[in-house]
Design a protein around this motif. Structure first.
Motif, PDB file in Angstrom:
ATOM      1  N   UNK A   1       5.998  18.333  -4.026  1.00  0.00           N
ATOM      2  CA  UNK A   1       7.276  17.800  -4.475  1.00  0.00           C
ATOM      3  C   UNK A   1       7.988  17.129  -3.305  1.00  0.00           C
ATOM      4  N   UNK A   2       9.003  16.346  -3.622  1.00  0.00           N
ATOM      5  CA  UNK A   2       9.712  15.595  -2.576  1.00  0.00           C
ATOM      6  C   UNK A   2      10.250  16.525  -1.490  1.00  0.00           C
ATOM      7  N   UNK A   3      10.797  17.672  -1.884  1.00  0.00           N
ATOM      8  CA  UNK A   3      11.375  18.572  -0.895  1.00  0.00           C
ATOM      9  C   UNK A   3      10.326  19.194   0.022  1.00  0.00           C
TER      10      UNK A   3
ATOM     11  N   UNK B   1      15.521   7.213  -1.677  1.00  0.00           N
ATOM     12  CA  UNK B   1      14.459   6.422  -1.071  1.00  0.00           C
ATOM     13  C   UNK B   1      13.196   7.258  -0.852  1.00  0.00           C
ATOM     14  N   UNK B   2      13.379   8.497  -0.407  1.00  0.00           N
ATOM     15  CA  UNK B   2      12.230   9.380  -0.199  1.00  0.00           C
ATOM     16  C   UNK B   2      11.529   9.644  -1.526  1.00  0.00           C
ATOM     17  N   UNK B   3      12.311   9.846  -2.570  1.00  0.00           N
ATOM     18  CA  UNK B   3      11.744  10.074  -3.897  1.00  0.00           C
ATOM     19  C   UNK B   3      10.914   8.896  -4.371  1.00  0.00           C
TER      20      UNK B   3
ATOM     21  N   UNK C   1       0.855  -1.190   0.000  1.00  0.00           N
ATOM     22  CA  UNK C   1       0.000   0.000   0.000  1.00  0.00           C
ATOM     23  C   UNK C   1       0.892   1.241   0.000  1.00  0.00           C
ATOM     24  N   UNK C   2       0.899   1.956  -1.109  1.00  0.00           N
ATOM     25  CA  UNK C   2       1.810   3.094  -1.265  1.00  0.00           C
ATOM     26  C   UNK C   2       1.549   4.194  -0.234  1.00  0.00           C
ATOM     27  N   UNK C   3       0.273   4.436   0.061  1.00  0.00           N
ATOM     28  CA  UNK C   3      -0.037   5.483   1.031  1.00  0.00           C
ATOM     29  C   UNK C   3       0.400   5.060   2.438  1.00  0.00           C
TER      30      UNK C   3
ATOM     31  N   UNK D   1       7.010   8.943  -5.343  1.00  0.00           N
ATOM     32  CA  UNK D   1       6.628   8.532  -6.696  1.00  0.00           C
ATOM     33  C   UNK D   1       5.600   7.407  -6.662  1.00  0.00           C
ATOM     34  N   UNK D   2       5.754   6.486  -5.714  1.00  0.00           N
ATOM     35  CA  UNK D   2       4.777   5.407  -5.584  1.00  0.00           C
ATOM     36  C   UNK D   2       3.392   5.971  -5.261  1.00  0.00           C
TER      37      UNK D   2
END
Length: 232
Positions: free
Chosen positions: A154-156, A135-137, A91-93, A141-142
């Motif tokens: 965005x990731x940041x 890894x955070x990215x 589960x991506x979330x 993205x998932x």
């Protein structure tokens, strides 16, 4: 025959190693408390808080920068460990939320906020920082790919979320954890796509996030030492 336990044998050496490990843990715990309260505090304050002599501290950490570097690198390693631990979550979330909850509970970001720029990072720390960002990215993205996360985040932006959580602090540690979890849940409800289960979002509209998103490296300004320019 029973194993000998005097200091001349291997059991005695193990005992000394055990004491050394306990001293090191006490020093790191004390250093975290001391330097999060006051990054300019002297190492003598750490030794006093840890209940060890200065010689015991200096045997492990020849200077204050070495101690600060160890604290931050441990936090970075914890980040990587937690991010890798949720990669298998289908589960991506849930993967994103569990990761952020664990990082907030570990108070990793407080180290960045308080200690960045107080020491020179090593090349190994640089590699680990890039691994952490990768890894955070992937987590973000998932969540994008599953349609669970608004696309203008965005990731940041995650750094802003964690910085906000780190700012929540009351004298009681458990209450601090509860309030940080509450704040994190409110933020996540705001960045989830409408209708995401468990995110507390029930509407169908999605207002755009205000202002331009953080640029790559923009939030890393703390890691610049005095006189250093540009992004890191």
């Amino acid at each position: 025959m029973p194993k000998q336990t005097d200091d001349s044998g291997s059991a005695g050496l193990a005992g000394r190693r055990g004491r050394a490990a306990r001293n090191d843990a006490a020093i790191l715990d004390a250093a975290r408390e001391v330097f999060l309260a006051d990054p300019k505090a002297p190492v003598a304050a750490v030794a006093e808080r840890a209940g060890v002599g200065m010689s015991a501290l200096y045997r492990r950490y020849p200077g204050k920068e070495d101690l600060l570097r160890r604290l931050c690198h441990d936090g970075l390693r914890r980040w990587i460990e937690e991010a890798e631990a949720v990669e298998a979550e289908p589960d991506a979330w849930k993967a994103l939320v569990v990761f952020l909850e664990r990082i907030v509970d570990a108070d990793v970001h407080s180290l960045t906020v308080h200690l960045a720029g107080t020491f020179t990072p090593t090349e190994e720390m640089g590699r680990d920082a890039r691994r952490a960002a990768e890894l955070m990215g992937r987590l973000v993205e998932r969540a994008y790919a599953a349609g669970l996360l608004r696309r203008d985040l965005v990731v940041d932006d995650i750094g802003l979320v964690l910085e906000g959580c780190a700012a929540v602090r009351v004298p009681d540690a458990e209450r601090t954890r509860e309030l940080r979890r509450r704040f994190l849940s409110m933020v996540l409800a705001g960045v989830a796509r409408a209708g995401v289960a468990g995110a507390g979002v029930t509407g169908t509209g999605e207002a755009a996030l205000p202002g331009p998103a953080p640029e790559p490296g923009e939030l890393n300004w703390r890691w610049r030492r005095p006189g250093q320019s540009g992004r890191v």
